[in-house]
Design a protein around this motif. Sequence first.
Motif, PDB file in Angstrom:
ATOM      1  N   THR A   1       0.826  -1.203   0.000  1.00  0.00           N
ATOM      2  CA  THR A   1       0.000   0.000   0.000  1.00  0.00           C
ATOM      3  C   THR A   1       0.862   1.256   0.000  1.00  0.00           C
ATOM      4  OG1 THR A   1      -1.703  -1.203   1.256  1.00  0.00           O
ATOM      5  CG2 THR A   1      -1.888   1.195   1.191  1.00  0.00           C
ATOM      6  N   LEU A   2       1.927   1.267   0.793  1.00  0.00           N
ATOM      7  CA  LEU A   2       2.824   2.415   0.825  1.00  0.00           C
ATOM      8  C   LEU A   2       3.618   2.537  -0.479  1.00  0.00           C
ATOM      9  CD1 LEU A   2       4.113   2.164   4.505  1.00  0.00           C
ATOM     10  CD2 LEU A   2       2.784   4.044   3.549  1.00  0.00           C
ATOM     11  N   LYS A   3       3.986   1.400  -1.044  1.00  0.00           N
ATOM     12  CA  LYS A   3       4.725   1.423  -2.310  1.00  0.00           C
ATOM     13  C   LYS A   3       3.885   2.057  -3.410  1.00  0.00           C
ATOM     14  CE  LYS A   3       7.123  -1.613  -5.576  1.00  0.00           C
ATOM     15  NZ  LYS A   3       7.481  -3.036  -5.891  1.00  0.00           N
ATOM     16  N   ALA A   4       2.583   1.720  -3.418  1.00  0.00           N
ATOM     17  CA  ALA A   4       1.685   2.286  -4.429  1.00  0.00           C
ATOM     18  C   ALA A   4       1.555   3.795  -4.266  1.00  0.00           C
ATOM     19  CB  ALA A   4       0.319   1.619  -4.339  1.00  0.00           C
ATOM     20  N   ALA A   5       1.730   4.276  -3.039  1.00  0.00           N
ATOM     21  CA  ALA A   5       1.641   5.714  -2.763  1.00  0.00           C
ATOM     22  C   ALA A   5       3.007   6.390  -2.829  1.00  0.00           C
ATOM     23  CB  ALA A   5       1.020   5.941  -1.392  1.00  0.00           C
ATOM     24  N   ASP A   6       4.052   5.622  -3.189  1.00  0.00           N
ATOM     25  CA  ASP A   6       5.421   6.134  -3.314  1.00  0.00           C
ATOM     26  C   ASP A   6       5.926   6.697  -1.982  1.00  0.00           C
ATOM     27  OD1 ASP A   6       7.742   6.526  -4.773  1.00  0.00           O
ATOM     28  OD2 ASP A   6       7.231   8.588  -5.281  1.00  0.00           O
ATOM     29  N   ILE A   7       5.636   5.970  -0.906  1.00  0.00           N
ATOM     30  CA  ILE A   7       6.089   6.364   0.433  1.00  0.00           C
ATOM     31  C   ILE A   7       7.072   5.305   0.922  1.00  0.00           C
ATOM     32  CG2 ILE A   7       5.414   6.802   2.825  1.00  0.00           C
ATOM     33  CD1 ILE A   7       2.674   7.663   1.758  1.00  0.00           C
ATOM     34  N   PRO A   8       8.332   5.660   1.217  1.00  0.00           N
ATOM     35  CA  PRO A   8       9.330   4.689   1.665  1.00  0.00           C
ATOM     36  C   PRO A   8       8.948   4.055   3.001  1.00  0.00           C
ATOM     37  CG  PRO A   8      10.365   6.743   0.953  1.00  0.00           C
ATOM     38  CD  PRO A   8       8.901   7.015   1.051  1.00  0.00           C
ATOM     39  N   LEU A   9       9.227   2.767   3.123  1.00  0.00           N
ATOM     40  CA  LEU A   9       8.929   2.021   4.347  1.00  0.00           C
ATOM     41  C   LEU A   9      10.144   1.237   4.795  1.00  0.00           C
ATOM     42  CD1 LEU A   9       6.962   0.716   6.481  1.00  0.00           C
ATOM     43  CD2 LEU A   9       6.511  -1.050   4.749  1.00  0.00           C
ATOM     44  N   LEU A  10      10.411   1.294   6.101  1.00  0.00           N
ATOM     45  CA  LEU A  10      11.419   0.439   6.720  1.00  0.00           C
ATOM     46  C   LEU A  10      10.717  -0.471   7.714  1.00  0.00           C
ATOM     47  CD1 LEU A  10      14.338  -0.437   7.442  1.00  0.00           C
ATOM     48  CD2 LEU A  10      14.324   1.410   9.164  1.00  0.00           C
ATOM     49  N   VAL A  11      10.949  -1.773   7.592  1.00  0.00           N
ATOM     50  CA  VAL A  11      10.396  -2.742   8.526  1.00  0.00           C
ATOM     51  C   VAL A  11      11.522  -3.216   9.442  1.00  0.00           C
ATOM     52  CG1 VAL A  11       9.250  -4.964   8.820  1.00  0.00           C
ATOM     53  CG2 VAL A  11       8.627  -3.473   6.902  1.00  0.00           C
ATOM     54  N   LEU A  12      11.353  -2.996  10.732  1.00  0.00           N
ATOM     55  CA  LEU A  12      12.322  -3.452  11.718  1.00  0.00           C
ATOM     56  C   LEU A  12      11.715  -4.592  12.521  1.00  0.00           C
ATOM     57  CD1 LEU A  12      13.689  -0.039  13.094  1.00  0.00           C
ATOM     58  CD2 LEU A  12      14.818  -1.588  11.478  1.00  0.00           C
ATOM     59  N   ASP A  13      12.506  -5.613  12.767  1.00  0.00           N
ATOM     60  CA  ASP A  13      12.069  -6.739  13.583  1.00  0.00           C
ATOM     61  C   ASP A  13      12.786  -6.704  14.918  1.00  0.00           C
ATOM     62  OD1 ASP A  13      10.465  -8.162  11.497  1.00  0.00           O
ATOM     63  OD2 ASP A  13      12.420  -8.194  10.496  1.00  0.00           O
ATOM     64  N   GLY A  14      12.061  -7.037  15.964  1.00  0.00           N
ATOM     65  CA  GLY A  14      12.676  -7.045  17.285  1.00  0.00           C
ATOM     66  C   GLY A  14      11.646  -7.252  18.365  1.00  0.00           C
ATOM     67  N   ASP A  15      11.993  -6.855  19.550  1.00  0.00           N
ATOM     68  CA  ASP A  15      11.108  -7.024  20.702  1.00  0.00           C
ATOM     69  C   ASP A  15      11.037  -5.700  21.449  1.00  0.00           C
ATOM     70  OD1 ASP A  15       9.878  -7.828  23.171  1.00  0.00           O
ATOM     71  OD2 ASP A  15      10.519  -9.880  22.750  1.00  0.00           O
ATOM     72  N   ALA A  16       9.850  -5.143  21.546  1.00  0.00           N
ATOM     73  CA  ALA A  16       9.682  -3.857  22.230  1.00  0.00           C
ATOM     74  C   ALA A  16       9.784  -3.993  23.731  1.00  0.00           C
ATOM     75  CB  ALA A  16       8.336  -3.241  21.848  1.00  0.00           C
ATOM     76  N   MET A  17       9.844  -5.223  24.216  1.00  0.00           N
ATOM     77  CA  MET A  17       9.843  -5.467  25.658  1.00  0.00           C
ATOM     78  C   MET A  17      11.111  -6.173  26.137  1.00  0.00           C
ATOM     79  SD  MET A  17       8.435  -5.486  28.627  1.00  0.00           S
ATOM     80  CE  MET A  17       7.163  -4.480  27.879  1.00  0.00           C
ATOM     81  N   ASP A  18      11.429  -7.307  25.535  1.00  0.00           N
ATOM     82  CA  ASP A  18      12.532  -8.159  25.979  1.00  0.00           C
ATOM     83  C   ASP A  18      13.807  -7.802  25.224  1.00  0.00           C
ATOM     84  OD1 ASP A  18      14.203 -10.155  26.837  1.00  0.00           O
ATOM     85  OD2 ASP A  18      12.813 -11.795  26.413  1.00  0.00           O
ATOM     86  N   ARG A  19      14.756  -7.240  25.936  1.00  0.00           N
ATOM     87  CA  ARG A  19      16.007  -6.801  25.324  1.00  0.00           C
ATOM     88  C   ARG A  19      16.783  -7.943  24.680  1.00  0.00           C
ATOM     89  NH1 ARG A  19      14.688  -3.559  29.424  1.00  0.00           N
ATOM     90  NH2 ARG A  19      15.380  -1.379  29.469  1.00  0.00           N
ATOM     91  N   ARG A  20      16.564  -9.156  25.139  1.00  0.00           N
ATOM     92  CA  ARG A  20      17.315 -10.303  24.631  1.00  0.00           C
ATOM     93  C   ARG A  20      16.919 -10.663  23.199  1.00  0.00           C
ATOM     94  NH1 ARG A  20      15.731 -14.236  29.481  1.00  0.00           N
ATOM     95  NH2 ARG A  20      13.720 -13.336  28.832  1.00  0.00           N
ATOM     96  N   ASN A  21      15.755 -10.200  22.770  1.00  0.00           N
ATOM     97  CA  ASN A  21      15.274 -10.515  21.420  1.00  0.00           C
ATOM     98  C   ASN A  21      15.471  -9.367  20.443  1.00  0.00           C
ATOM     99  OD1 ASN A  21      14.413 -13.094  22.024  1.00  0.00           O
ATOM    100  ND2 ASN A  21      12.366 -12.449  22.614  1.00  0.00           N
ATOM    101  N   SER A  22      16.298  -8.419  20.788  1.00  0.00           N
ATOM    102  CA  SER A  22      16.530  -7.272  19.917  1.00  0.00           C
ATOM    103  C   SER A  22      18.022  -7.177  19.603  1.00  0.00           C
ATOM    104  CB  SER A  22      16.053  -5.988  20.607  1.00  0.00           C
ATOM    105  OG  SER A  22      16.038  -4.910  19.721  1.00  0.00           O
ATOM    106  N   HIS A  23      18.338  -7.088  18.322  1.00  0.00           N
ATOM    107  CA  HIS A  23      19.747  -7.114  17.903  1.00  0.00           C
ATOM    108  C   HIS A  23      20.135  -5.732  17.373  1.00  0.00           C
ATOM    109  CE1 HIS A  23      19.486 -11.425  18.444  1.00  0.00           C
ATOM    110  NE2 HIS A  23      18.390 -11.425  17.695  1.00  0.00           N
ATOM    111  N   ASN A  24      20.929  -5.029  18.143  1.00  0.00           N
ATOM    112  CA  ASN A  24      21.268  -3.646  17.825  1.00  0.00           C
ATOM    113  C   ASN A  24      22.021  -3.525  16.509  1.00  0.00           C
ATOM    114  OD1 ASN A  24      21.448  -0.751  18.689  1.00  0.00           O
ATOM    115  ND2 ASN A  24      23.636  -1.202  18.554  1.00  0.00           N
ATOM    116  N   GLY A  25      22.898  -4.475  16.228  1.00  0.00           N
ATOM    117  CA  GLY A  25      23.685  -4.387  15.002  1.00  0.00           C
ATOM    118  C   GLY A  25      22.815  -4.380  13.758  1.00  0.00           C
ATOM    119  N   GLN A  26      21.834  -5.272  13.712  1.00  0.00           N
ATOM    120  CA  GLN A  26      20.944  -5.339  12.559  1.00  0.00           C
ATOM    121  C   GLN A  26      20.091  -4.082  12.444  1.00  0.00           C
ATOM    122  OE1 GLN A  26      18.636  -8.940  12.619  1.00  0.00           O
ATOM    123  NE2 GLN A  26      20.416 -10.252  12.971  1.00  0.00           N
ATOM    124  N   ILE A  27      19.562  -3.633  13.565  1.00  0.00           N
ATOM    125  CA  ILE A  27      18.725  -2.431  13.561  1.00  0.00           C
ATOM    126  C   ILE A  27      19.539  -1.218  13.117  1.00  0.00           C
ATOM    127  CG2 ILE A  27      17.479  -0.804  15.057  1.00  0.00           C
ATOM    128  CD1 ILE A  27      16.405  -3.190  16.595  1.00  0.00           C
TER     129      ILE A  27
END
Length: 425
Positions: A380-406
């Motif tokens: 939907t954003l692509k059709a509107a020519d709006i750039p999107l970044l999808v980040l994966d991680g955990d908003a709660m548990d620090r152990r499931n979030s990888h700073n290097g990738q982000i």
Amino acid sequence: MNIVKTYGNYIKKYAGTHPAVSRKMIDIGLHLEQFRTEHFAEKTMPKAYQKLNTLGVKNTLHALEYPESTVWCNLFAPVEIFQCFGLSALSMECLSSFLSGFTCEDYFIDRAESRGIASTLCSYHKDFIGAVDSGIISPARLGVTTSMICDGNINTFRYVSRHTDLDTYVIDVPDSCSPEAVEYVTMQLKELIQKLEALTGKRLSMDDLSETLARENQSKAYYKEFLKLQAERYYPSTLTLQMYMLFATHLNIGTPETLDLFRSFAEDIKQYPKYDGTRIVWVHLLPFYQETLKHYFNLNRDYQVQCTEMNLDYMDELDTTHPLEALATKMLNNLYNGPYEKKANMVVKLAKEMHADGVINFCHWGCKQSAGGVFQLRETLKAADIPLLVLDGDAMDRRNSHNGQIKTRLEAFLEILDKERNSSC
């Protein structure tokens, strides 16, 4: 030495054997944080956000200290009704966020999993379950949740109800709005009111509820005015404050204090200059602890999160002459209720209104709604020519979030946005 982490380690140390000690430490920590937000806030933080900061801490502290006058709920429960009974609302997500703020979420998540809770369940829910199971959190007067959006909500409340004295009411919300659906949800709200009247010994005044909805309408009008100005102005915030907006837009909406807060936002932002940096619209949860994200978005003059769509899930005016039907309609027409297409289209509209350079969607671990819908959001954003970044991680548990990738993905995305913005100047 990291004082917060050291403090959190002591909370975890005593949680298993002396929960009252851990609970006292949490209370003391929140009292100190409330004092800090009231008297020693960051100088560059806008006044309205200072008020919001205090509101979030104060709301959570009150709920923990006075469980007998608190309702545990999800973000979409009819908190306006609770207010008319003198009850405050605290969502499990917000409570879990504060435990994460003490850096002790890992202990409670592991405790929940040791009791048989699936590792794939949302970490907000596991954190909440573990805290209640440990005994450091006393059950509230009542639990109220809805069937909408989050599959884990009902099961989490059922688990807590089975293992504590928490009485829970579940509001079943159909996935589309119709006169029959409004009548069905209204009937449930009437049942909830009867339960609250029996619990509190008070009678609900429909006039009071109508006044609450009127304040909610006023608050949203001020919020819309603020957002219109925010599209063009520099009004610094932090990831934490963007999440704290949920206290205003959901858990405390309709209170005089929240009306004053939104009035402050609408007035205060007029004193701030035009913004010439990179504008971001955020989708879903914000991992407030994540170092790279904090570096780029906390009180940063170059990169600014304009808003998050979670705070704008229902902005229509409520019919104060039919308050129960209005609340039923609010739940049925919520941005998150029904097909994901509705949310994707709203994000496009919001990005255009906020003159956003790009959108960031954070896929939180265990959230099926977020992970499942991101493909449609991308198209939907692509059709509107709006750039999107999808980040994966955990908003709660620090152990499931990888700073290097982000860090790698975020910086590459921001570099692209900066080049596009500079080339169009």
